[in-house]
Design an enzyme around this catalytic site. Structure first.
Site, mmCIF file in Angstrom:
data_model
loop_
_atom_site.group_PDB
_atom_site.id
_atom_site.type_symbol
_atom_site.label_atom_id
_atom_site.label_comp_id
_atom_site.label_asym_id
_atom_site.label_seq_id
_atom_site.Cartn_x
_atom_site.Cartn_y
_atom_site.Cartn_z
ATOM 1 C CE LYS A 50 20.740 69.621 88.152
ATOM 2 N NZ LYS A 50 19.500 69.683 87.352
ATOM 3 C CB CYS A 92 13.797 54.299 89.089
ATOM 4 S SG CYS A 92 13.164 54.722 90.704
ATOM 5 C CD GLU A 98 15.380 53.153 83.842
ATOM 6 O OE1 GLU A 98 16.368 53.852 83.626
ATOM 7 O OE2 GLU A 98 14.816 53.100 84.947
HETATM 8 P P1 NAI Z 1 19.559 62.333 83.890
HETATM 9 O O1 NAI Z 1 20.217 61.292 84.690
HETATM 10 O O2 NAI Z 1 20.335 62.969 82.789
HETATM 11 O O3 NAI Z 1 19.089 63.530 84.840
HETATM 12 C C1 NAI Z 1 18.858 63.416 86.215
HETATM 13 C C2 NAI Z 1 19.404 64.643 86.927
HETATM 14 O O4 NAI Z 1 20.809 64.718 86.781
HETATM 15 C C3 NAI Z 1 18.875 65.965 86.378
HETATM 16 O O5 NAI Z 1 18.687 66.846 87.467
HETATM 17 C C4 NAI Z 1 20.001 66.451 85.497
HETATM 18 O O6 NAI Z 1 20.039 67.841 85.340
HETATM 19 C C5 NAI Z 1 21.213 65.977 86.252
HETATM 20 N N1 NAI Z 1 22.410 65.776 85.448
HETATM 21 C C6 NAI Z 1 22.512 65.484 84.125
HETATM 22 N N2 NAI Z 1 23.792 65.349 83.778
HETATM 23 C C7 NAI Z 1 24.530 65.542 84.896
HETATM 24 C C8 NAI Z 1 25.925 65.523 85.163
HETATM 25 N N3 NAI Z 1 26.821 65.262 84.231
HETATM 26 N N4 NAI Z 1 26.325 65.757 86.421
HETATM 27 C C9 NAI Z 1 25.434 65.993 87.388
HETATM 28 N N5 NAI Z 1 24.120 66.038 87.187
HETATM 29 C C10 NAI Z 1 23.656 65.815 85.950
HETATM 30 O O7 NAI Z 1 18.226 61.768 83.338
HETATM 31 P P2 NAI Z 1 17.400 62.318 82.085
HETATM 32 O O8 NAI Z 1 18.267 62.768 80.980
HETATM 33 O O9 NAI Z 1 16.475 63.315 82.607
HETATM 34 O O10 NAI Z 1 16.651 61.001 81.605
HETATM 35 C C11 NAI Z 1 17.273 60.100 80.699
HETATM 36 C C12 NAI Z 1 16.934 58.684 81.012
HETATM 37 O O11 NAI Z 1 17.433 58.358 82.294
HETATM 38 C C13 NAI Z 1 15.452 58.364 81.115
HETATM 39 O O12 NAI Z 1 14.885 58.088 79.901
HETATM 40 C C14 NAI Z 1 15.456 57.171 82.013
HETATM 41 O O13 NAI Z 1 15.723 56.021 81.276
HETATM 42 C C15 NAI Z 1 16.587 57.443 82.950
HETATM 43 N N6 NAI Z 1 16.119 58.034 84.204
HETATM 44 C C16 NAI Z 1 16.031 57.243 85.287
HETATM 45 C C17 NAI Z 1 15.556 57.758 86.454
HETATM 46 C C18 NAI Z 1 15.439 56.913 87.660
HETATM 47 O O14 NAI Z 1 14.797 57.314 88.624
HETATM 48 N N7 NAI Z 1 16.030 55.768 87.686
HETATM 49 C C19 NAI Z 1 15.105 59.132 86.577
HETATM 50 C C20 NAI Z 1 15.287 59.901 85.386
HETATM 51 C C21 NAI Z 1 15.763 59.344 84.264
#
Ligand code: NAI
Length: 785
Positions: free
Chosen positions: A181, A289, A387
């Site tokens: 996904k 990240c 972060e």
């Molecule tokens: P997120 O962690 O919510 O989303 C990442 C992925 O997980 C997306 O594909 C989303 O659809 C999916 N997802 C969301 N909720 C889920 C659940 N309950 N179960 C399974 N999959 C789920 O990240 P988001 O909302 O896009 O970004 C929010 C913050 O997270 C950012 O501002 C940043 O601080 C952090 N982030 C960190 C990342 C990293 O690589 N460390 C990447 C993206 C976001």
């Protein structure tokens, strides 16, 4: 002279979208479903709608899992070479369509074309080539392993295609089938990738791509037919996934957030360090990240460095991501802009100085944020700890290397770090002290498929890339043969009456807890009676409680000398323990027989001595690797101890089970808080006298007896315990510790309801155990003058 515009054409990418009517179904079993309930994705640079995608339901996810399951035998039957050829075709096709992918990615994500073209796409192709190689060599290089099965993979929006490659390439190489996904903000390159799979001849059902938001993610996480989950994203969602999968037996790898330090020493090449910093925090608008978001600069050069940095910031060009001369593109979505602005405002309100280049004009439409430098923040300020995930750098100063280490590690995260100094000796002294999965020396944000990437602490666990990344998609075949854990029988009629001993020299011997190298009375001053297999009263052990665990964890934390000791030294101590155990072998055998009624007690003592030799032998042979990625330099992959491990030992084989878990943990430098067999704890408590005479430093092994459930719960919830292992055959207990481990994202190794043949090295030994006891740190050392 100013730069003129150098726009990359978006004609082909827009035509590709038009040909698909800007509407996508799901890619399941090599076919596109008709679009169902849809959501839109936008170009963050101008807010225009690019396409509509299908919000996959739980039923859609179930169909994708079924297709993946059905495809599994055929995909594996292709063999390593068959899979390698298909992966090679994918790599070639990605290269052939690199420009279309790059433009599409830039349109969908807002990152500059310079980055998608020069960084993302070459790395994507490299991942498929590299892993085609592992498919080819699988049988030879990973004997005794099989594919996990059907894997669910969920990725974020910051590197949509690169994260896809990091996930899909190793999974395919190992022989798994996939339900993938992409993030809801950035699904388009995954749609194009689905077409590449069709062209490359990936058999139906091997790669399935479902789009949607967190609800689709939840459906993947919760589906019973998924054998492994690989997630990259926020720490918050990582925790939710850890909790949701507790007790399900699903294999899990999490790559989460970071707050990575960028350390500049006074003797560094300051101009090079400024460039490194530009790559570190303004690459991909800081939505990375492993972004070097915390600058730690030595006080003596702080002013000079910040002056150079501000001058460089003034030259950064922000604007249309499709313009080839832009340094900074758009943020992925207005919601991110609000988050970032909120954090920067809070820093202003707290009196921090916020620097943004005066000439930086933000386009009128789309989501943008200027490069930002914050100084004067306290180490505990939100901007110094959270972060931010945007183009915002927080700068602080330090005086000594020791202070730099302390500041660098003052975070719950541990993903990456940079060290800038011309003194190689100082750099290599810093690298092992920084608690992070990657250390870049005099460079930043380098990645390669051959070098594992992943976090320490709350940045998650598991590695992507390299040999270690392949293990995330494999299972040792010995796991399949594990027997059901025997349920231990409590003696039918416990004889709690005190029977005077016939031995005229008998003196009451009470087993205590063993904490910090000293025998300790249990805090609660309660004891529990231990009876033998024949119901006879054998003795008492302390009833450990939360306070005892706290003391034991504290003692384990203090015993850092063990982690710093040489592997040779640790091996010597393990041999010495074996020697002293052998000297008292008959007594230990008698104790085992009295507790368990085992007829194999002598054999168990023999096996325990051999097991100590076995892990002593490994202690100085679990070497790391030296990688040669495509740069002028080397990457050294070190196997490092995790820290403090809580171990709940098996009930069966009370001596061998204890030693089989504690010895490998300490062999690689961890310190341990062990909860011995609840039913038969006396073999472990007898051991502390052996430890006392074997030069084992205090605090390296701590023993707390009592209720396995209660003590495991305390260990799993303790924020200073870095990993928890539970192998006492309690499925509910294992599920509970996995759930509680989500709080601090500690690593877990649990046996569920199954036991292990502790006599078998195949089941209780090998690199698999060492991998649970260690984490890989990759240190990048470029060279050249
Ligand atoms: P997120 O962690 O919510 O989303 C990442 C992925 O997980 C997306 O594909 C989303 O659809 C999916 N997802 C969301 N909720 C889920 C659940 N309950 N179960 C399974 N999959 C789920 O990240 P988001 O909302 O896009 O970004 C929010 C913050 O997270 C950012 O501002 C940043 O601080 C952090 N982030 C960190 C990342 C990293 O690589 N460390 C990447 C993206 C976001």
């Amino acid at each position: 002279m100013d730069y003129g515009p150098a726009p990359e054409s978006q004609k082909e990418a827009q035509a590709w979208l038009e040909q698909r009517s800007r509407k996508f179904g799901l890619f399941i079993d090599n076919e596109w479903t008709s679009p169902g309930e849809t959501f839109a994705c936008y170009n963050p640079a101008d807010g225009s709608q690019l396409a509509e995608l299908t919000q996959a339901s739980a039923v859609d996810v179930a169909r994708a899992v079924t297709a993946a399951r059905k495809a599994l035998p055929g995909w594996q039957a292709l063999g390593g070479h068959g899979r390698a050829k298909i992966m090679y075709a994918i790599a070639r096709l990605m290269q052939k369509h690199a420009r279309l992918f790059a433009v599409l990615e830039t349109l969908d994500n807002g990152k500059t074309i310079r980055e998608t073209r020069d960084a993302d796409l070459p790395l994507v192709a490299r991942h498929f080539y590299y892993h085609a190689g592992w498919a080819q060599l699988l049988d030879e290089e990973f004997p005794g392993h099989r594919a996990v099965g059907v894997v669910g993979q969920i990725v974020p929006w910051n590197f949509p295609l690169l994260m896809l490659a990091w996930k899909i390439a190793p999974a395919l190489a190992a022989g798994n089938t996939i339900v993938f996904k992409p993030a809801e903000f950035t699904p388009l390159t995954a749609m194009l990738f689905a077409e590449i799979c069709q062209q490359a001849g990936v058999p139906a059902g091997v790669v399935n791509i479902v789009t949607g938001d967190g609800r689709t993610g939840e459906a993947i996480v919760g589906h019973q037919g998924i054998d492994k989950l690989a997630f990259t994203g926020s720490t918050e969602v990582g925790r939710i996934i850890r909790e949701a999968t507790a007790g399900t037996g699903k294999k899990l790898s999490l790559e989460l957030g970071g707050k990575s330090p960028f350390i500049v020493f006074e003797d560094a090449d300051l101009d090079a360090a400024v460039e490194g910093l530009v790559d570190s925090i303004w690459f991909n608008q800081g939505q990375v990240c492993c972004a070097g978001s915390r600058l730690l600069v030595q006080e003596s050069v702080q002013d000079r460095f910040l002056k150079k940095l501000k001058a460089r910031m003034d030259n950064l060009r922000l604007g249309s991501p499709l313009d080839k001369s832009m340094d900074i593109g758009a943020l992925v979505d207005p919601i991110q802009k609000q988050r970032i602005a909120g954090l920067v405002d809070s820093a202003r309100a707290e009196g921090c100085e916020v620097y943004q280049p005066a000439g930086c004009e933000l386009p009128a439409t789309g989501s943008w944020f200027p490069p930002t430098l914050i100084t004067g923040a306290s180490t505990s300020a939100a901007v110094a700890q959270a972060e931010i995930f945007g183009p915002v750098l927080v700068a602080m100063s330090f005086r000594t290397p020791a202070e730099a280490v302390q500041l660098a590690n003052n975070t719950v995260y541990g993903l990456a770090s940079c060290v800038w100094t011309e003194n190689i000796s100082l750099a290599l002294d810093m690298a092992p002290q920084i608690k992070a999965g990657v250390v870049w020396i005099n460079t930043a944000n380098q990645f390669d498929a051959a070098c594992g990437f992943g976090g320490y602490k709350e940045s998650g666990y598991g590695r992507e890339g390299g040999r270690e990344g392949m293990f995330e998609y494999l299972v040792p075949v010995s796991e399949d043969a594990r027997p059901a854990a025997p349920s231990f029988k409590k003696p039918a009629k416990p004889d709690t009456e005190f029977t005077p001993s016939a031995d005229p020299f008998a003196v009451d011997r009470t087993a205590k807890l063993y904490i910090g190298g000293k025998q300790a009375r249990p805090d609660g001053a309660y004891s529990r009676a231990i009876h033998g297999a024949d119901g006879k009263f054998l003795g008492e052990v302390g009833e450990g409680n939360r306070k005892d665990i706290r003391n034991a964890v504290e003692a384990a934390h203090k015993a850092t000398g063990w982690t710093k000791a040489t592997a040779h030294n640790r091996a010597q101590v393990l041999y010495y323990i074996a020697e002293n155990l052998a000297a008292r072998g008959a007594e230990f055998a008698e104790r085992i027989a009295a507790q368990t009624g085992s007829k194999n007690a002598e054999k168990e003592v023999q096996a325990s001595i051999e097991r100590l030799f076995y892990w002593a032998a490994w202690a100085d042979k679990y070497d790391g690797l030296a990688h040669q990625p495509p740069m002028h330099g080397i990457t050294v992959a070190l196997n490092e101890a995790i820290g403090v491990i809580g171990i709940v030992c098996p009930n069966e084989n009370p001596l061998l089970g204890f030693i089989s878990l504690v010895a490998p943990a300490i062999a690689v430098g961890n310190r341990v808080v062990a909860v011995p067999s609840e039913a038969y704890p006396l073999s472990a408590t007898d051991l502390y006298q052996v430890f006392d005479t074997s030069d084992l430093p205090g605090g390296v092994v701590n023993i707390v007896t009592g209720s396995a459930d209660e003590l495991a719960r305390t260990l799993a919830s303790h924020f200073d315990v870095d990993a928890i292992w539970r192998h006492d055959g309690s499925a509910a207990g294992c599920a509970e510790v996995e759930k509680l481990s989500a709080g601090s994202l500690k690593r877990t190794w649990t046996g569920g309801a199954k036991g292990r043949d502790w006599f078998s090295t195949a089941q209780a030994g090998g690199r698999v155990v060492l991998a649970h006891a260690s984490q890989v740190k990759n240190i990048w050392i470029p060279y050249g003058v």
